[in-house]
Design a protein around this motif. Structure first.
Motif, PDB file in Angstrom:
ATOM      1  N   SER A 251      39.568  43.310  48.462  1.00 18.95           N
ATOM      2  CA  SER A 251      40.944  43.008  48.052  1.00 18.95           C
ATOM      3  C   SER A 251      40.971  42.431  46.637  1.00 18.95           C
ATOM      4  O   SER A 251      41.863  42.736  45.839  1.00 18.95           O
ATOM      5  CB  SER A 251      41.582  42.026  49.042  1.00 18.95           C
ATOM      6  N   ARG A 252      39.977  41.604  46.330  1.00 18.22           N
ATOM      7  CA  ARG A 252      39.889  41.020  44.987  1.00 18.22           C
ATOM      8  C   ARG A 252      39.572  42.108  43.960  1.00 18.22           C
ATOM      9  O   ARG A 252      40.127  42.109  42.848  1.00 18.22           O
ATOM     10  CB  ARG A 252      38.796  39.946  44.971  1.00 18.22           C
ATOM     11  N   ARG A 253      38.688  43.016  44.302  1.00 19.26           N
ATOM     12  CA  ARG A 253      38.356  44.106  43.382  1.00 19.26           C
ATOM     13  C   ARG A 253      39.580  44.982  43.110  1.00 19.26           C
ATOM     14  O   ARG A 253      39.840  45.369  41.956  1.00 19.26           O
ATOM     15  CB  ARG A 253      37.215  44.941  43.946  1.00 19.26           C
ATOM     16  N   LEU A 254      40.333  45.299  44.160  1.00 19.99           N
ATOM     17  CA  LEU A 254      41.516  46.142  43.983  1.00 19.99           C
ATOM     18  C   LEU A 254      42.561  45.431  43.130  1.00 19.99           C
ATOM     19  O   LEU A 254      43.176  46.036  42.254  1.00 19.99           O
ATOM     20  CB  LEU A 254      42.094  46.515  45.352  1.00 19.99           C
ATOM     21  N   LEU A 255      42.762  44.136  43.398  1.00 22.57           N
ATOM     22  CA  LEU A 255      43.714  43.373  42.588  1.00 22.57           C
ATOM     23  C   LEU A 255      43.279  43.351  41.133  1.00 22.57           C
ATOM     24  O   LEU A 255      44.102  43.519  40.220  1.00 22.57           O
ATOM     25  CB  LEU A 255      43.811  41.942  43.128  1.00 22.57           C
ATOM     26  N   SER A 256      41.993  43.174  40.889  1.00 15.86           N
ATOM     27  CA  SER A 256      41.483  43.139  39.522  1.00 15.86           C
ATOM     28  C   SER A 256      41.666  44.479  38.832  1.00 15.86           C
ATOM     29  O   SER A 256      41.986  44.528  37.636  1.00 15.86           O
ATOM     30  CB  SER A 256      39.998  42.753  39.536  1.00 15.86           C
TER      31      SER A 256
END
Length: 250
Positions: free
Chosen positions: A18-23
């Motif tokens: 989720s953090r990678r996608l947000l980034s």
């Protein structure tokens, strides 16, 4: 047959998707926002004003490096710290005002330098227009990558049970022998980590400093506190220790 723990499987279960996608979303938005004006400028004719603005930005950038605002931030407890390989609880130090100023100045200088270089290629030739477009897209991609790295991690610096992370670099607790305050140009600027294992010619890493809101004494005290018992950071909310007060007269 037991399921093999392949690197791909560990990557899928590290809790960071989720953090990678947000980034990635943040990086894409920033890159597009930068690319649009750069592509518009890339169609302009050569102008000496571009170089003048670049020199002004360079001067402001150098003056900004001499600005040392007071830093009195603390390491704050966060239940979910996004690190390099996992999400875990720990203490987080945010980026300082000087750090944000430096980052924006660096990105502005890089972007405008690309504009200056672009202006030297002819806009009335096909190959010149191609080079201008590629340079503009390259600068936008560089800014987008920086935005991705800023959004990818929680805080500028973090102390978790897994180690000390500064930016995208991590150091295992078992490899930290001792810490000391680091000085540069006569000023305290970060905490030096003496590593047990490192390349012979590699300098000791420095974490924190001007770009981190947590002052050096407070950061050094926290690293020393948890260096021998990092498991405490995974046990629940903790409060970072304060540095010992110096005796009067020193």
């Amino acid at each position: 047959m037991p399921l093999l723990r392949t690197p791909r499987l560990r990557l899928a279960r590290d809790g960071l998707w989720s953090r990678r996608l947000l980034s990635l979303v943040v990086a894409a938005v920033v890159a597009v926002a930068v690319a649009a004006p750069l592509l518009a400028l890339s169609r302009s004719t050569t102008s000496d004003d571009f170089a003048l603005v670049a020199w002004l930005l360079l001067g402001v950038h150098q003056l900004g490096r001499r600005w040392w605002p007071r830093r009195n931030g603390r390491l704050a407890w966060t239940a979910r710290v996004a690190g390099r390989d996992a999400v875990e609880p720990g203490l987080v130090g945010r980026r300082s005002l000087a750090g944000w100023t430096d980052l924006l100045a660096d990105l502005s200088l890089v972007t405008w330098t690309a504009v200056v270089i672009t202006s030297y290629f002819p806009a009335d030739r096909e190959w010149g227009r191609i080079v201008r477009t590629l340079l503009a897209l390259g600068a936008a991609a560089a800014v987008g990558w920086t935005a991705y790295r800023e959004a990818r991690f929680t805080g500028r610096l973090a102390l978790t049970a897994g180690g000390v992370r500064y930016g995208s670099r991590s150091y295992d607790w078992s490899n930290i022998d001792r810490v000391s305050l680091h000085k540069r140009d006569g000023r305290l600027n970060g905490v030096r980590l003496r590593l047990v294992r490192r390349a012979s010619l590699e300098p000791a890493p420095v974490v924190g400093g001007r770009d981190t809101a947590v002052p050096e004494q407070r950061l050094a005290a926290a690293i020393e506190e948890y260096r021998s018992r990092p498991y405490v950071l995974a046990g629940g909310p903790v409060t970072a220790p304060e540095p010992a007060a110096e005796p009067a007269g020193r």
